[in-house]
Structure formats: C-alpha cells, structure tokens
Scaffold this active site. Structure first.
Site: not given
Length: 756
Positions: A80, A153, A155, A157, A369, A371, A415
């Site tokens: 991203e 990433d 997750d 999203e 990571y 989040r 995670h």
C-alpha cells in the site's frame, strides 16, 4: 503550526453560516485596454495549464512504461505505501520488483449511497479518483511480471485492498497470490514470500459488510439530520455511539451533587517510631465523618482515649509482569506517558512497522503489525527476548519459563501482540536513526515487550492498625524488595516505609489533622479513556479506534477543554438528543457491539454477510421512514450575551456556525454585526508585555481544532504556547506583585520543542 487569526475579527465562514455575509462592492468599470490585458493574461494562463496537463500525461505514460520494464521477468509485489515498498525492495533483492498502490484503488463513490439494497446489497465500486495512472502502471507491471503477489496489510482492510487489486489485475483470488507479513524484517518478509496463500474471502466480506453497513447508516441518517436539525451535519454507526457516551458523561457531571466528607489523620508515636493513621472505622464498621460536627466529635474521642496498636502485619507478594501491547492499550499508554493522540500514535507506529534504514542492516521493520487485539507472542519472539534478558539484564530477571498472556473477552487473535521485532535493537542504539517521536514510541513498545518476559517484582506490604475508643485507624505501606520487570518499566509503586509495631502497645498522640473534602463528579474522557471504554463495550475494532474521536471532533460535535478532555458542544448534544430520541435501539452500545460480533462471525465464516445486512436493514428502514415523516425539527437556541449590538442596539446572542460558536446580532438580516468569542486569561504576554494572552484554536493542519494561547497583539507579537498560561505569585525576585507567566514553549508535531 496553524496560522493564527485576529481575535477581534470574525471568520468570514462563521459569518456566512449565520447569514451575516456583507455584500461585496461592485468593481469599477474597467477600461478597454485593461480588459484586453486581462483577456491576454487569461489566454496565457489557459495555454500554460494545457502544457502542464500535457506534460503530466507524458510523464504518466513514461512512468507506466518504466514500471512495466522494471517488473519484466520478475516477481511483482504490491504493497500500500511507498515507504513499505522501499523497505521490501531492499530486502527481497533484484529478482523482485515492489510497487505501491498508495492505499485503496477501488472504493464506493462519494456523494451517493452506491449500494443496491434490492439486489443483495451489491456495492457499486469505482476506481478511486486520481489513481488512473497508478492503476495503469500496476496493470502494465503485472502483465510483464513473472508473477504477482499482493502484500497489503494483514487485516480486514488489507485483505479487501488485495481483493480489489486482484479484480483490477485479473488475478484469481483463489490462487496463491496473497502474502501477509506480521513483521517487515528479512525473516518475516522472506518467510511470507515463500508461503503465499489465497485471498481470504471471509475477511473481504467482513470488511465489505462494514463498509456497506456504515454507508447505509451514514447516508440515510445524515440527510435526515440536514432536514430535521441543520444542514451540513452527519451521523455514523460507531461515531454517533461514541458521541452518546461523551454526552452521557457530561450529563452525569452536570447532574452530580457533591457530598461533604472529612478525612482525619492521627499522628502518633512511640519513641522514634511515628505513624500517620487514617480513621476508617467506628464500632468495627466502615466510617467516614460526613460533616464538621462528626469530625469534631471523632477528634475529641481520639484525644480522650488511649491509642492502642491492634495489629501489625507484613505480607510478601509478587507483581507479575504486564502483557505486551495490543492496539487499544498502546494508544492509552502513548496518550498517558507521551501525550500522543490515538491518530498520532498509529501514524508513528505505521512508520516503525514499515521500516527504518539502519546502518549495517539496511531497512528494518522495527515493530510487528500495530492493529491487533491479541496478546500472543511468536515462539521466536519469546526466545530472542529471553536471550536478551539473560545476556543484558541478568539471570535473576529471567523467569524459569516464558510468560504467556491471553486477551480477555472477545479477541480475533489474528496477529501477534505489538512488539519490537528484535529486542537487541535497543532504543538508545537506534536513537540517532529515528525521529524524536519515533524514538519515544519505539522506546515505549520495546520496554513493554521486554518487561513482559521478565521475572515478577517482589513487594512487601506493611499494615499497622490501632484503635482509640470505638474508632479504628490504619496506615499502609509498601516497599519493593526486588524490582523484577520494574527495572525497565514503571512499577507504579510509591514506597512508604512503616516502622514495626507490636500488638497491644500504647502510642502517644502527637496530633490530629482534619481535612474537609467533597466528592467529585466523574471525569470527562480523554482520547485514550474513550478508546478504553469503546474496547470494553465491544465497539469498534483496533483499526478504527484512532479515527472515531477525530471524526466527531472534525464535525464540531466535541471539543477539547484546557486539559485535553472531551467536551460535547451544543451542536453535538443537539445531534445526540435527536438520534437518541428517535433511534434509541440503533444509537446504543449494545446494538453496536452486537453488530461488531456479527461482523466477526462473517470473518470466521459462520455468518453470511448478506443475511447480516438484510437483518439490520429490515429493522432500520421502517424506523427511518417513520422518523422522516413524524419527527419534529430541532434547533440550537441562541444564548444571550448580556450586551447590546454596538451598531444597532439590539441584543447580542451566541450562535453556532460551521466553524464553531460566534457572537451575532439578533437584528439579522438587517444588522450583520458579528465577532469571534474570545477567551481571555487575564495574563500579560511574556514576550511583548503589552498584549494579553487569549485562548485560540488551530484552524489547519495536523493540530486542527487544538487550543493554544496567543497574544492579542498578533501579528505584531507572535508569541504562542500549547500549555495553559499560569500566573505566578509575586516573589522576592520580582516583588512588584504583578503576575508572571509560567512559560513552557510549544511542542511541534515531530516532538521537537519550538521556542516562542
């Protein structure tokens, strides 16, 4: 830093919101020569714009060709962010080409709902505006490459971004095209590339469900607010619940009635041993004097009775180490210890995750990571941290086996916890290579991670209890006998040593101190405090915490007081009143938490995303239609200022506009007088000594909405400070009796201190 505005001059936007916009004077007629010159200038400007556009198109075409050539015959990896791309390219080497999508490439369009409710809530995705060249470049590179891997990433999203990329690049989502990196280190990246996977459609559908659900709520409630309250307002599934929590806390504070109580401290001794004990019992039951008479009665009884030690005990105990960070706790601790907002914390953490150039090691992702709601640590992380503790802190600080933590309540556990990727990369060693804010946050994460694997701290708790007649009193103390994990993370223990005493011995009364107190209302939420409540109630997820507060602040529903605590504005309370009155079953914590559970079920594959949305819509739509037809309009009542307009003599009132509150004349539209509301401090400017310090609000940039203090003589005097000015009492050094300013400078967004 945001530019400052003159205190005595209202913003044009604020005046426009109240309708107080002065008509512009008509320009004088232009001469023929002047008109000709204007036409020539306009023609030159148009020609220049065409050349610029042509140049951009040409540059874009060259970039597309260059990207395709760079990826030819190689494995293409798409991430991203450009920063992440640079780190990966150096780790993976020449047989790989890494490109960046710079965030989302497809999304729902702005300005319309773009969800087909009649056909299973089918979303209408479009390519993100301004991303045409990026998409063309990625397509060209993918076609020329040997293979394409999607590395957004790890997750929901990120999975959705990978799916959108696969759709645009004609990649089969069920093929092994997806890689997920929990840490951007050489080991983490190469391991992910060696083990590609399919795109997880359950994750994609969970994210799509959230987007569609938020679109259905926001794009239906917001127009309703425009019609029933005021134009320009908005509502959302999660943000409106957060607003309700803040408003309800303010209601509690306003309804709070303080109650009087008294504290009595008995100071008694036996030789060199002295004790300060607080009265806490009467006839064996808990007791606190509720008024002056009771406190005097208690004091008299203590003075007239011998003080006898009833008990003295020492209890040894252990304090186990704290777990490593998850997202919500990181945001809370960064707020408490560093003064970072949740948004700033996540921005800095993202930069640490994506990689920092370290001499001798190249680009390295310094944390995992960020989040996550998990407290789990990978086996290799446990091994490396134990090795570091044994080699660098001491064998006494290393427990026999690794400390294992499990998150309470509902956790996706997708995670690891947030940790340093390599404990041997200490904060001090990395300090020269990090920005000030990166260093401070990395130091926090590194210390919490290493401390989580250290031995428990040992503390000794001491208690002495005594009596005087029917009253009991007690003093407690604590000392640390072995610091354990407290060697690198604060234990939060304030040592108090109590000398030993023997049961039955008499103490001599030295003094009795009485202090009047009043119960305090519940405190307003800080950003971090609200995040904690949202997590406890199951509202939102790690990826959304940071944006919730900023969203309602940007919409002028809340503001921050002088202590940076969250206060609802009049507008925010009005919006909350409307939503709670007409949508009580939607704008509440239980419903929002239930929807989060349903989204988790979609992610796990146990619920169908269309069924979840249909169940919501069938409950929501009838209520929405009924409120649209029957709800009464609401508006903010203007508050009288208590003075008359200097231009027409009619009363002045406080009105609320798009940019906050301002003072206006009740004679509008005949009288268009307005002015800003100025909050004075009564303290002279320490720089010029002439102006007065007043509270202002930043209007732009990353600190938009934040209060600061500036001089009334701006722009002649440019003194500013984030900190609330504090008047000092006169001292021998400046015995003139005038107040002086306790100055502390302004902290910029990168953590550096800027002198005024």
């Amino acid at each position: 830093m945001a530019k400052k505005t003159k205190a005595d001059k209202p913003k044009p936007e604020a005046a426009a919101e109240s309708g107080a916009v002065k008509k512009k004077n008509k320009p004088a007629a232009k001469s023929a020569a002047k008109q000709k010159d204007d036409k020539s200038a306009s023609a030159r400007k148009t020609a220049s714009a065409k050349k610029t556009t042509s140049a951009k198109k040409s540059a874009g075409a060259k970039n597309i060709v260059a990207s395709a050539e760079a990826a030819s015959g190689k494995t293409l990896v798409i991430v991203e962010s450009p920063a992440k791309a640079r780190t990966l390219e150096k780790i993976l080497g020449r047989s790989y080409h890494v490109s960046s999508s710079i965030g989302h490439v497809r999304d729902l369009p702005k300005g319309r709902i773009a969800v087909d409710v009649e056909h299973d809530f089918e979303p209408e995705y479009i390519n993100v505006r301004g991303k045409a060249d990026i998409i063309k470049s990625l397509k060209a590179a993918s076609e020329k490459s040997k293979r394409t891997l999607l590395a957004s990433d790890p997750d929901r999203e990120g999975e959705a971004i990978a799916w959108h990329l696969a759709t645009l690049l004609n990649i089969d989502p069920s093929s092994d095209c997806r890689i997920r990196m929990q840490e951007i280190t050489e080991h983490g990246v190469k391991n992910a590339v060696a083990n590609p996977d399919q795109i997880d459609m359950n994750l994609v559908e969970a994210q799509q469900s959230r987007r569609v659900l938020d679109r259905l709520v926001g794009y239906n409630l917001s127009p309703l607010l425009w019609y029933k309250v005021r134009r320009g307002l908005s509502a959302g599934r999660v943000q409106s619940v957060a607003l309700r929590i803040i408003c309800e806390r303010e209601d509690e504070i306003e309804a709070f009635v303080p109650e009087e109580y008294w504290l009595l401290d008995v100071i008694a001794s036996n030789g060199p041993r002295q004790y300060t004990m607080r009265v806490d019992k009467k006839k064996g039951k808990k007791f606190v004097p509720g008024n002056l008479a009771q406190s005097l009665e208690t004091e008299e009884a203590i003075r007239n009775n011998p003080i006898i030690v009833e008990n003295f005990r020492v209890k040894e105990s252990k304090r186990p180490s704290l777990p490593p960070f998850k997202t919500s706790v990181l945001q809370q601790e960064a707020s408490r210890r560093l003064g970072f907002s949740p948004r700033r914390t996540m921005r800095v953490a993202q930069s640490l995750y994506e990689g920092v150039e370290i001499p001798g090691r190249g680009p390295v992702g310094l944390i995992t990571y960020m989040r996550t709601d998990s407290l789990r640590l990978a086996p290799e992380a446990l091994d490396s941290s134990r090795k570091f503790i044994n080699n660098n802190i001491g064998a006494d600080y290393l427990p026999e086996r690794p400390n294992i933590f499990t998150a309470k309540g509902r956790s996706q556990d997708a995670h690891e916890a947030i940790r340093a990727t390599d404990p041997f990369l200490t904060p001090e060693a990395l300090k020269p290579h990090l920005t000030p804010e990166q260093f401070r946050l990395y130091d926090l994460i590194w210390r919490r991670f290493v401390a989580s694997q250290m031995s428990p701290a040992h503390v000794s708790r001491t208690t002495v209890e005594a009596s005087a007649g029917e009253y009991g009193m007690k003093q407690e103390g604590i000392v640390v006998t072995f610091d354990g994990w407290g060697k690198i993370w604060p234990l939060g223990v304030k040592a108090t040593v109590i000398p030993p005493a023997e049961a039955g011995e008499n103490l001599i009364l030295d003094n009795v101190k009485r202090e009047q107190k009043f119960t305090q209302p519940p405190a307003r939420y800080t950003d971090a405090g609200l995040v904690k409540v949202l997590e406890e109630k199951g509202i939102g997820r790690p990826s959304t915490y940071a944006s919730i507060v900023e969203t309602i602040a940007d919409r002028n529903y809340i503001e921050r007081d002088e202590d940076r605590k969250l206060v609802p504005t009049k507008l925010g309370r009005l919006v909350n009143t409307f939503l709670v009155k007409y949508f009580p079953n939607l704008i509440n914590t239980e419903f929002t938490a239930m929807m989060e559970t349903d989204l988790d079920s979609v992610e796990s594959g146990s619920e169908n995303w269309v069924a979840v949305l249909r169940n919501f819509w069938e409950q929501f739509k009838p209520v929405l239609d009924n409120v649209s037809e029957t709800a009464e309009r609401m508006k903010i009542e203007a508050t009288p200022v208590g003075e008359d307009c200097p231009e027409c003599g009619k009363p002045l009132v406080i009105k609320s506009g798009r940019f906050g509150e301002f003072i206006a004349c009740t004679g509008y539209p005949d009288c268009k007088y307005t002015r800003n509301i100025v909050k004075t401090t009564g303290i002279k400017c320490p720089k010029c000594g002439e102006g007065e310090l007043i509270q202002r609000r930043a209007a732009k940039g990353k600190v938009k909405g934040r209060s600061f203090y500036g001089c009334t003589r701006y722009p002649d005097c440019d003194h500013v400070s984030w900190k609330k000015p504090a008047a000092k009492k006169a001292s021998p050094a400046n015995g003139d009796g005038e107040s002086t300013y306790d100055e502390s400078g302004m902290e910029t967004d990168d953590g550096a201190v800027m002198s005024s």
